[in-house]
Design a protein around this motif. Structure first.
Motif, PDB file in Angstrom:
ATOM      1  N   VAL A  38      50.704  29.831  36.392  1.00 13.43           N
ATOM      2  CA  VAL A  38      50.694  30.519  37.691  1.00 13.43           C
ATOM      3  C   VAL A  38      51.555  31.779  37.677  1.00 13.43           C
ATOM      4  CG1 VAL A  38      51.351  30.335  40.107  1.00 13.43           C
ATOM      5  CG2 VAL A  38      50.142  28.460  39.001  1.00 13.43           C
ATOM      6  N   VAL A  39      52.814  31.659  37.238  1.00 14.57           N
ATOM      7  CA  VAL A  39      53.681  32.840  37.282  1.00 14.57           C
ATOM      8  C   VAL A  39      53.165  33.920  36.342  1.00 14.57           C
ATOM      9  CG1 VAL A  39      56.012  33.707  36.912  1.00 14.57           C
ATOM     10  CG2 VAL A  39      55.668  31.489  37.982  1.00 14.57           C
ATOM     11  N   SER A  40      52.699  33.527  35.152  1.00 12.80           N
ATOM     12  CA  SER A  40      52.205  34.572  34.254  1.00 12.80           C
ATOM     13  C   SER A  40      50.932  35.201  34.826  1.00 12.80           C
ATOM     14  CB  SER A  40      51.999  34.058  32.832  1.00 12.80           C
ATOM     15  OG  SER A  40      51.163  32.947  32.818  1.00 12.80           O
ATOM     16  N   ALA A  41      50.131  34.410  35.545  1.00  5.09           N
ATOM     17  CA  ALA A  41      48.934  34.992  36.174  1.00  5.09           C
ATOM     18  C   ALA A  41      49.332  35.996  37.258  1.00  5.09           C
ATOM     19  CB  ALA A  41      48.057  33.903  36.769  1.00  5.09           C
ATOM     20  N   LEU A  42      50.364  35.655  38.036  1.00  3.40           N
ATOM     21  CA  LEU A  42      50.800  36.586  39.088  1.00  3.40           C
ATOM     22  C   LEU A  42      51.349  37.869  38.467  1.00  3.40           C
ATOM     23  CD1 LEU A  42      52.489  34.114  41.595  1.00  3.40           C
ATOM     24  CD2 LEU A  42      50.245  35.172  41.751  1.00  3.40           C
ATOM     25  N   LEU A  43      52.144  37.710  37.403  1.00  2.00           N
ATOM     26  CA  LEU A  43      52.677  38.897  36.727  1.00  2.00           C
ATOM     27  C   LEU A  43      51.541  39.710  36.117  1.00  2.00           C
ATOM     28  CD1 LEU A  43      55.742  37.300  34.924  1.00  2.00           C
ATOM     29  CD2 LEU A  43      55.795  38.910  36.830  1.00  2.00           C
ATOM     30  N   PHE A  44      50.568  39.008  35.549  1.00  2.00           N
ATOM     31  CA  PHE A  44      49.419  39.660  34.924  1.00  2.00           C
ATOM     32  C   PHE A  44      48.637  40.473  35.963  1.00  2.00           C
ATOM     33  CE2 PHE A  44      44.929  39.456  33.544  1.00  2.00           C
ATOM     34  CZ  PHE A  44      45.055  40.029  32.302  1.00  2.00           C
ATOM     35  N   ALA A  45      48.465  39.866  37.150  1.00  2.00           N
ATOM     36  CA  ALA A  45      47.729  40.584  38.204  1.00  2.00           C
ATOM     37  C   ALA A  45      48.481  41.847  38.601  1.00  2.00           C
ATOM     38  CB  ALA A  45      47.528  39.674  39.409  1.00  2.00           C
ATOM     39  N   GLY A  46      49.822  41.733  38.693  1.00  2.00           N
ATOM     40  CA  GLY A  46      50.604  42.893  39.107  1.00  2.00           C
ATOM     41  C   GLY A  46      50.658  43.969  38.043  1.00  2.00           C
ATOM     42  N   ARG A  47      50.768  43.547  36.790  1.00  2.00           N
ATOM     43  CA  ARG A  47      50.933  44.527  35.720  1.00  2.00           C
ATOM     44  C   ARG A  47      49.581  45.033  35.205  1.00  2.00           C
ATOM     45  NH1 ARG A  47      50.269  47.196  32.403  1.00  2.00           N
ATOM     46  NH2 ARG A  47      51.332  47.869  30.530  1.00  2.00           N
ATOM     47  N   ALA A  48      48.721  44.113  34.755  1.00  2.00           N
ATOM     48  CA  ALA A  48      47.484  44.514  34.090  1.00  2.00           C
ATOM     49  C   ALA A  48      46.332  44.683  35.081  1.00  2.00           C
ATOM     50  CB  ALA A  48      47.122  43.500  33.016  1.00  2.00           C
TER      51      ALA A  48
END
Lengths: 270, 158, 257
Positions: free
Chosen positions: C98-108
């Motif tokens: 979940v957290v990596s998905a949220l970071l991924f959405a924000g960054r990539a």
């Protein structure tokens, strides 16, 4: 209309074209003929859908009725594969240049070759340099699009448009926003390319002077209809008010200075 | 070309980092590395009550894990639970025939597991054999119930 | 009022329909991507490699916080040895994906939307079409598949680094027994139920985020305001989708019902 222009001598023919955007009719029964090997200009005030016309010819937009024939093929009756095949033989020069910003000048010109051919790298290099030489930018091959001036970007885009040796090129407002020198360069290039490569050129523009110097034939569009056609000479002598207003640049005439509005005095008094 | 080679290398590094992470998670963090599901041999045991025992719960010998439960069935004729456990092949021919199995709880609230206690027989358990001596799970409610009843009995005579 | 509500509902259905068609065409681009792996690798670089640093640092700190918080709670029950279980289970099952998905959405994800939106606004996509190059296959598909491939790898890196971070705090600083930390973890976490389900989760998240990102970019109005709005929508919708899907997937995979 003389015999040579209406029949087989035309690369592109537009018949009874109707195109609506929302409630507004952009084109209302327009007929156009673009003779092979000639430069034909479409002129008209901004907002008359000149760019839309190019997109219709390129098959990016679909007309509400009427048909467009390019080299004998009805553009909007073609399947996807055939349409893409036809587009390989059309070049289009966008107003912005539409260069791919993540590739340098060389790669931009090489792009259509890499996508559509399996030429060896050495061959691509030679072809790209030839195209760049033709527009005078062989020395700028390593620059990125962001480092180019507007005029240079358009010349690179032109080199890219002729990369696959197309049968025709469509120019979208090639002169707008250019300084006199680069305007002169573009006029010269369009003329030279047309003659040396045997291209058919369609130029959309509202720069009366430049267009007059290169076009073999001019159509003037206004409010969805063709209001004038002929050679530059015949149009300047035209008696039509709309044509005269456009050719001389008069601020008011059949094309009103004011956007459609209720009566001025009434509007103020309310 | 130089640039694209560096990109390719970095992408390769990234992919191997990610796959390395997955391997780490699978081998070091989870039980995959320590015990293979198909290896070993099967033993059975019958219990009156298995309490909270679940499939994949551990089977231990003096506290050392030597296998896990592969299946829990119910024998409708004997009205008993039948537990199948898979024991690591390292411990084949080491468990005497009169080994007993009990269900314990790790800690007060922890998960339940089967603890084996070796007997003294010379013959060893083989694949598919059944452990005869079993002790069911202690169900907390039953113990409390028994305790309360015995207290009540103590109080009555007075 | 009701009319406007109905209109908004119809519009969102229409957008979902357009998005689904778009997804279909994008998926069809897999053959073109397979034929030119170079394009995919270049996109994995910008979508995945450039996100690794963010994921690593965040994972480290999330793991360290879990170690610290977990220790204070577990030590009240005298169960410090289960710290490894707590850190690993929460990372592998929930926080990692979940957290990596949220970071991924924000960054990539936002970068994908902005890039495609700007290419549309500057007529690059249109120009490509006129050069007989399908922008969905040439531009969109490699970016989409790069996102789908990168997400599980990023989540795995996040969880791994997080567990190491928890180990650093728990074992290194607070004195939990090293052997107990790992052995309890290994005894409790299951390869299939925990690790593989975590991977499945992150695959689904990667798929949905990449879909939202490329579609919003391709569907954005070709103006600077249109692109900025589309970028915002990508981040908001992705975050929302990830959280809702996480609940659904958790119920499906870990629920006993």
């Amino acid at each position: 209309m003389d015999e040579a222009e209406s029949g087989a001598g035309c690369l592109v023919t537009v018949r009874d074209l109707v195109f609506r955007r929302g409630d507004r009719k952009i084109f209302d029964g327009v007929n156009l003929d673009f003779p092979r090997g000639k430069i034909t200009a479409i002129m008209g005030p901004s907002g008359t859908g000149k760019t839309t016309l190019l997109r219709l010819i390129g098959g990016q937009l679909r007309p509400d009725s009427g048909e467009i024939l390019v080299d004998g093929q009805n553009v909007h009756a073609l399947g996807n594969r055939d349409l893409y095949g036809l587009r390989k033989r059309m070049g289009m020069l966008f107003q912005s240049g539409a260069l791919l910003t993540d590739l340098n000048v060389f790669e931009n010109v090489a792009f259509p070759m890499r996508e559509h051919t399996r030429l060896p790298e050495s061959m691509i290099r030679i072809l790209v340099l030839m195209k760049l030489q033709a527009v005078g930018l062989r020395g700028a091959r390593n620059l990125m699009p962001a480092e180019l001036s507007g005029g240079m970007a358009r010349r690179v885009a032109l080199a890219r448009a002729i990369a696959l040796d197309p049968m025709m090129i469509m120019y979208d407002e090639p002169f707008s926003g250019q300084d006199p020198i680069s305007m002169g360069v573009l006029v010269k290039l369009i003329h030279e390319l047309n003659d040396s490569l045997g291209l058919t050129s369609i130029v959309v523009s509202h720069d009366v002077h430049e267009t007059n110097t290169i076009a073999d034939k001019i159509y003037i569009l206004s409010e969805g209809k063709v209001v004038g056609e002929g050679t530059p000479g015949s149009l300047t002598r035209s008696t039509s008010e709309r044509v005269q207003q456009f050719m001389t640049g008069a601020p008011d005439g059949p094309e009103h200075f004011h956007y459609e509005a209720p009566d001025y005095s009434e509007d103020l008094l309310i | 070309m130089q640039h694209s080679k560096m990109v390719t290398t970095l992408v390769g590094f990234f992919v191997s980092l990610g796959i390395g992470g997955l391997f780490f998670l699978a081998m070091q963090v989870s039980n995959l590395g320590s015990f293979d599901n198909t290896e070993g041999y099967i033993l059975k045991a019958r219990f009156e009550n298995i309490g909270g025992l679940k499939s994949r719960s551990p089977v231990t010998l003096s506290g050392v894990r030597i296998g896990r439960i592969s299946a829990i069935l119910y024998d409708t004729e004997a009205y008993q639970a039948v537990v199948e456990m898979r024991i690591s092949s390292d411990y084949e021919h080491t468990l005497p025939e009169d080994t007993s199995a009990s269900i314990y709880t790790s800690g007060l609230l922890g998960e339940q597991y089967i603890g084996l206690e070796p007997g003294g027989s010379d013959a060893f358990l083989k694949d598919g054999d059944e452990i005869e001596f079993t002790q069911s799970a202690l169900v907390l409610e039953e113990i409390i119930g028994k305790f309360l009843f015995s207290k009540a009995d103590e109080v009555k005579p007075e | 009022m009701f009319q406007r509500l109905g209109e908004a509902t119809l519009n969102s259905f229409e957008k979902l329909g357009r998005g689904s068609c778009f997804l279909w065409f994008t998926l069809g681009g897999i053959f073109d991507v397979a034929a030119r792996p170079g394009l995919l690798i270049a996109q994995i670089y910008s979508v995945g490699v450039l996100t690794v640093m963010l994921i690593t640092v965040s994972g480290m700190f999330v793991g360290m916080v879990l170690g610290l918080q977990g220790y204070t709670i577990l030590s009240d029950f005298g169960a410090e040895e289960t710290l490894g279980v707590m850190v690993a289970a929460s990372l592998v099952r929930e926080l990692g994906p979940v957290v990596s998905a949220l970071l991924f959405a924000g960054r990539a994800g936002s970068a994908l939307t902005a890039e495609i939106g700007l290419m549309k606004a500057t007529e690059q996509l249109s120009g490509m079409e006129m050069m007989a190059v399908d922008p969905v296959k040439r531009i969109v598909a490699p970016r989409f598949f790069a996102g789908v491939v990168s997400m599980p790898l990023l989540a795995a890196i996040f969880s791994t680094v997080g567990i190491l971070g928890g180990h650093l705090v728990g074992v290194g600083m607070l004195g939990v027994d090293d052997g107990a930390f790992w052995s309890q973890m290994q005894a409790t976490l299951d390869y299939r139920d925990d690790i593989l389900n975590g991977v499945v989760k992150s695959l689904v998240f990667g798929f949905v985020i990449s879909w939202i990102a490329v579609f919003e970019g391709y569907d954005s109005l070709p103006t600077s305001e249109g692109v900025s709005r589309a970028t915002t929508r990508t981040v908001v919708h992705s975050a929302f989708a990830v959280l809702v899907l996480d609940f659904l997937l958790t119920a499906l995979m870990f629920g006993d019902f």
